[in-house]
Design an enzyme around this catalytic site. Structure first.
Site, PDB file in Angstrom:
ATOM      1  N   GLU A  56       0.857  -1.187   0.000  1.00 17.18           N
ATOM      2  CA  GLU A  56       0.000   0.000   0.000  1.00 17.18           C
ATOM      3  C   GLU A  56       0.894   1.238   0.000  1.00 17.18           C
ATOM      4  O   GLU A  56       1.867   1.286   0.726  1.00 17.18           O
ATOM      5  CB  GLU A  56      -0.829  -0.044   1.287  1.00 17.18           C
ATOM      6  CG  GLU A  56      -1.762   1.102   1.451  1.00 17.18           C
ATOM      7  CD  GLU A  56      -2.688   1.232   0.270  1.00 17.18           C
ATOM      8  OE1 GLU A  56      -3.415   0.280  -0.001  1.00 17.18           O
ATOM      9  OE2 GLU A  56      -2.662   2.296  -0.394  1.00 17.18           O
TER      10      GLU A  56
ATOM     11  N   LEU B  50      -0.425   4.500   0.274  1.00 19.49           N
ATOM     12  CA  LEU B  50      -1.217   5.692   0.577  1.00 19.49           C
ATOM     13  C   LEU B  50      -0.486   6.654   1.511  1.00 19.49           C
ATOM     14  O   LEU B  50       0.297   6.240   2.365  1.00 19.49           O
ATOM     15  CB  LEU B  50      -2.596   5.333   1.129  1.00 19.49           C
ATOM     16  CG  LEU B  50      -2.751   4.625   2.470  1.00 19.49           C
ATOM     17  CD1 LEU B  50      -2.561   5.548   3.645  1.00 19.49           C
ATOM     18  CD2 LEU B  50      -4.139   4.010   2.519  1.00 19.49           C
TER      19      LEU B  50
ATOM     20  N   LYS C  77       7.849  -1.684  -1.698  1.00 21.73           N
ATOM     21  CA  LYS C  77       7.409  -0.766  -0.651  1.00 21.73           C
ATOM     22  C   LYS C  77       8.590  -0.264   0.174  1.00 21.73           C
ATOM     23  O   LYS C  77       8.732   0.943   0.406  1.00 21.73           O
ATOM     24  CB  LYS C  77       6.382  -1.462   0.245  1.00 21.73           C
ATOM     25  CG  LYS C  77       5.869  -0.614   1.389  1.00 21.73           C
ATOM     26  CD  LYS C  77       5.158   0.634   0.898  1.00 21.73           C
ATOM     27  CE  LYS C  77       4.888   1.595   2.039  1.00 21.73           C
ATOM     28  NZ  LYS C  77       3.659   1.350   2.740  1.00 21.73           N
TER      29      LYS C  77
ATOM     30  N   LEU D 100      11.491  17.581  -1.955  1.00 22.36           N
ATOM     31  CA  LEU D 100      12.748  18.327  -1.796  1.00 22.36           C
ATOM     32  C   LEU D 100      12.528  19.511  -0.860  1.00 22.36           C
ATOM     33  O   LEU D 100      13.224  20.517  -0.982  1.00 22.36           O
ATOM     34  CB  LEU D 100      13.256  18.830  -3.144  1.00 22.36           C
ATOM     35  CG  LEU D 100      14.089  17.856  -3.993  1.00 22.36           C
ATOM     36  CD1 LEU D 100      14.652  18.587  -5.211  1.00 22.36           C
ATOM     37  CD2 LEU D 100      15.221  17.205  -3.202  1.00 22.36           C
TER      38      LEU D 100
ATOM     39  N   CYS E 227       5.595   5.693   9.202  1.00 28.20           N
ATOM     40  CA  CYS E 227       6.130   4.869   8.113  1.00 28.20           C
ATOM     41  C   CYS E 227       7.608   5.123   7.832  1.00 28.20           C
ATOM     42  O   CYS E 227       8.436   4.248   8.088  1.00 28.20           O
ATOM     43  CB  CYS E 227       5.320   5.094   6.843  1.00 28.20           C
ATOM     44  SG  CYS E 227       3.622   4.533   7.026  1.00 28.20           S
TER      45      CYS E 227
HETATM   46  C1  UDX Z   1       4.684   7.798   3.431  1.00 29.02           C
HETATM   47  C2  UDX Z   1       4.772   7.529   1.918  1.00 29.02           C
HETATM   48  O1  UDX Z   1       4.727   8.777   1.216  1.00 29.02           O
HETATM   49  C3  UDX Z   1       3.619   6.628   1.475  1.00 29.02           C
HETATM   50  O2  UDX Z   1       3.730   6.330   0.116  1.00 29.02           O
HETATM   51  C4  UDX Z   1       3.670   5.358   2.301  1.00 29.02           C
HETATM   52  O3  UDX Z   1       2.579   4.536   1.976  1.00 29.02           O
HETATM   53  C5  UDX Z   1       3.646   5.675   3.777  1.00 29.02           C
HETATM   54  O4  UDX Z   1       4.700   6.570   4.118  1.00 29.02           O
HETATM   55  P1  UDX Z   1       3.209   9.411   4.959  1.00 29.02           P
HETATM   56  O5  UDX Z   1       3.924   8.823   6.134  1.00 29.02           O
HETATM   57  O6  UDX Z   1       1.722   9.581   5.028  1.00 29.02           O
HETATM   58  O7  UDX Z   1       3.493   8.518   3.658  1.00 29.02           O
HETATM   59  O8  UDX Z   1       3.823  10.855   4.732  1.00 29.02           O
HETATM   60  P2  UDX Z   1       4.638  11.618   3.599  1.00 29.02           P
HETATM   61  O9  UDX Z   1       3.747  12.542   2.891  1.00 29.02           O
HETATM   62  O10 UDX Z   1       5.470  10.705   2.799  1.00 29.02           O
HETATM   63  O11 UDX Z   1       5.600  12.517   4.518  1.00 29.02           O
HETATM   64  C6  UDX Z   1       6.514  11.877   5.417  1.00 29.02           C
HETATM   65  C7  UDX Z   1       7.269  12.912   6.210  1.00 29.02           C
HETATM   66  O12 UDX Z   1       8.200  13.581   5.377  1.00 29.02           O
HETATM   67  C8  UDX Z   1       6.420  14.008   6.851  1.00 29.02           C
HETATM   68  O13 UDX Z   1       6.894  14.227   8.171  1.00 29.02           O
HETATM   69  C9  UDX Z   1       6.669  15.198   5.975  1.00 29.02           C
HETATM   70  O14 UDX Z   1       6.508  16.416   6.666  1.00 29.02           O
HETATM   71  C10 UDX Z   1       8.117  14.980   5.571  1.00 29.02           C
HETATM   72  N1  UDX Z   1       8.512  15.639   4.316  1.00 29.02           N
HETATM   73  C11 UDX Z   1       7.884  15.326   3.147  1.00 29.02           C
HETATM   74  C12 UDX Z   1       9.565  16.545   4.301  1.00 29.02           C
HETATM   75  O15 UDX Z   1      10.164  16.824   5.352  1.00 29.02           O
HETATM   76  N2  UDX Z   1       9.934  17.113   3.126  1.00 29.02           N
HETATM   77  C13 UDX Z   1       9.323  16.826   1.958  1.00 29.02           C
HETATM   78  O16 UDX Z   1       9.732  17.390   0.924  1.00 29.02           O
HETATM   79  C14 UDX Z   1       8.260  15.906   1.957  1.00 29.02           C
END
Ligand code: UDX
Length: 436
Positions: free
Chosen positions: A151, A153, A207, A253, A263
């Site tokens: 998954e 998401l 994944k 970025l 995750c």
């Molecule tokens: C992530 C993956 O994106 C998703 O595909 C997987 O299924 C589960 O893990 P999620 O944990 O919901 O999803 O959050 P995501 O949007 O990936 O952000 C993760 C973290 O990275 C957040 O704390 C976010 O603030 C941080 N982040 C994201 C940054 O610091 N910089 C960025 O450019 C993008």
């Protein structure tokens, strides 16, 4: 077709509602009675945009039911396993207890040929072992087949990602398993969603690798932001320029306080641990550095706050805007915002936190912090304001209005997304991460 979903957390509850929306009869199973009671009333046990209307719609129509009794899953054509794989208490590896227990418990109810589909993020090699265990325990024997369907998401966009995924991955061992999964995902496949049909280890690794890549991309820009801090360069302009290269892309970025959540942090650690177990530790040593860069960013925010307070943190008032690990979520697992808030509190600061959705969760895990009623309330008499989760309402706050309630106009933009010029024009000392 009847579908069961085992585990109704951030992944399972959304998956169950999504499957009902696609027209299937769905039963969601969880051991947590309070969660099931809420879901039965069409209420989401956590905040996720667009989830509650979907739950209500299908609970009301009768397509979506919930139970704590696994025997209610018996007879489903496809069983999705969506339970968590948190980091182990005593190491980096993933704790597989919930996956193993649910598959073993489910097996006892599998008297007819059926498909069990793992969605949880697991160490490579798990599916093969779980398939053997299923055959051993299920009365249906080899009729109880396993598939792995990772998954992808994102919290905050989970409903959209479930109904309109950007790709599908089927790890299967038979044509029958593939055909059943094609039926389940017929709507997405009809809309030309890319599909990769592959074996178990590849599906599991897709994944782990996807999350490792995303974490690496964020830590890459955060490492560059450390260089920017020393040289006076601006990491946000730099990221914009890098992003114009289509091979690199601008997404993920955003330099700042780094990644958190349920995750990315635990998945890269579990990946490192698994590589070690299979004798390939060297291949992923760089992920240890990715993790270290990420954790350094939290420390850096604490340092910058200290600098703005002339290194007298004890007894000073610190406003923390944000508690969730990212906006549009109430999830505080490994939240960078709360880890900074907790650290400053340990240094003697009076920390006041506000988050639009994550207050109850934050209070439960960090009961010693002060929780405010609003962003303005959190900032009242503050010596420094830390912007740590980029909720739209924080970005839209008027710095002149906020300036009226604070003791000192100091702001640290941990997400590099406030309007720097506007804050400076309103008399604030603005500090970003990797920005002059
Ligand atoms: C992530 C993956 O994106 C998703 O595909 C997987 O299924 C589960 O893990 P999620 O944990 O919901 O999803 O959050 P995501 O949007 O990936 O952000 C993760 C973290 O990275 C957040 O704390 C976010 O603030 C941080 N982040 C994201 C940054 O610091 N910089 C960025 O450019 C993008």
């Amino acid at each position: 077709m009847r579908i069961s979903v085992i585990g109704t957390g951030y992944l399972g509850a959304v998956h169950a509602a999504g499957m009902a929306e696609l027209g299937f009869d769905v039963v969601g199973i969880d051991v947590d009675q309070a969660k099931i009671d809420a879901l039965r009333e069409g209420r989401s046990p956590f905040y996720e945009p667009d989830l509650e209307p979907l739950l209500r719609k299908h609970v009301d129509s009768g397509k979506l039911t919930f139970s704590t009794d696994l025997s209610d899953a018996a007879g489903a054509d496809v069983h999705f396993v969506c339970v968590g794989t948190p980091q182990k208490r005593d190491g980096l590896a993933a704790d597989m207890t919930y996956v193993e227990q649910s598959i073993e418990a489910l097996a006892a109810h599998l008297t007819e040929p059926t498909l069990v589909v793992g969605k949880s993020t697991v160490p490579v090699g798990s599916a093969a072992q779980l398939q053997a265990r299923l055959i051993e325990l299920a009365p249906a024997g080899e009729g109880a087949e396993l598939a792995w369907n990772p998954e992808f998401l994102r919290e905050g966009f989970a409903v959209e990602d479930t109904l309109r995924p950007d790709r599908l991955v089927f790890g299967v061992r038979s044509d029958r398993a593939e055909q059943l999964l094609r039926k389940v995902y017929a709507t997405a496949l009809a809309a030309d969603t890319p599909l990769v049909v592959t074996d178990f280890p590849t599906a599991e690794l897709v994944k782990s690798s996807a999350n490792a890549f995303l974490a690496t991309k964020i830590s890459f820009i955060n490492a560059i932001s450390e260089i920017c801090e020393v040289t006076g360069a601006d990491v946000t302009a730099l990221a914009d320029a890098l992003g114009h290269d289509a091979r690199i892309g601008r997404k993920f970025l955003n330099a700042g306080i780094g990644f958190g959540g349920g995750c990315l942090p635990k998945d890269i650690r579990a990946f490192i641990a698994r590589a070690g177990e299979i004798g390939a530790a060297h291949a992923l040593t760089f992920l240890g550095e990715v993790d270290a860069i990420n954790m350094r960013r939290r420390q850096r925010v604490v340092e910058i706050a200290g600098e703005l307070l002339d290194n007298h943190v004890s007894g000073r008032r610190v406003a923390v805007l944000g508690a969730a690990f990212k906006p549009h979520s109430d999830d505080i697992r490994d939240s960078p915002a709360l880890s900074v808030a907790g650290e400053l509190h340990l240094h003697g600061a009076e920390v006041s936190v506000y988050d639009p959705k994550a207050m109850d969760n934050a209070r439960r895990i960090f009961p010693t912090l002060r929780y405010a009623e609003s962003a303005i309330d959190a900032c009242r008499d503050a010596d420094v304001v830390l912007h740590l989760t980029e909720w739209p309402e924080f970005r839209e706050v008027d710095p002149a209005v906020l300036g009226e309630v604070v003791a000192q106009r100091n702001v640290v933009d941990g997400r590099n997304c406030l309007d720097r010029e506007a804050w400076r024009a309103a008399g604030w000392t603005y500090r970003g991460l990797g920005r002059p």
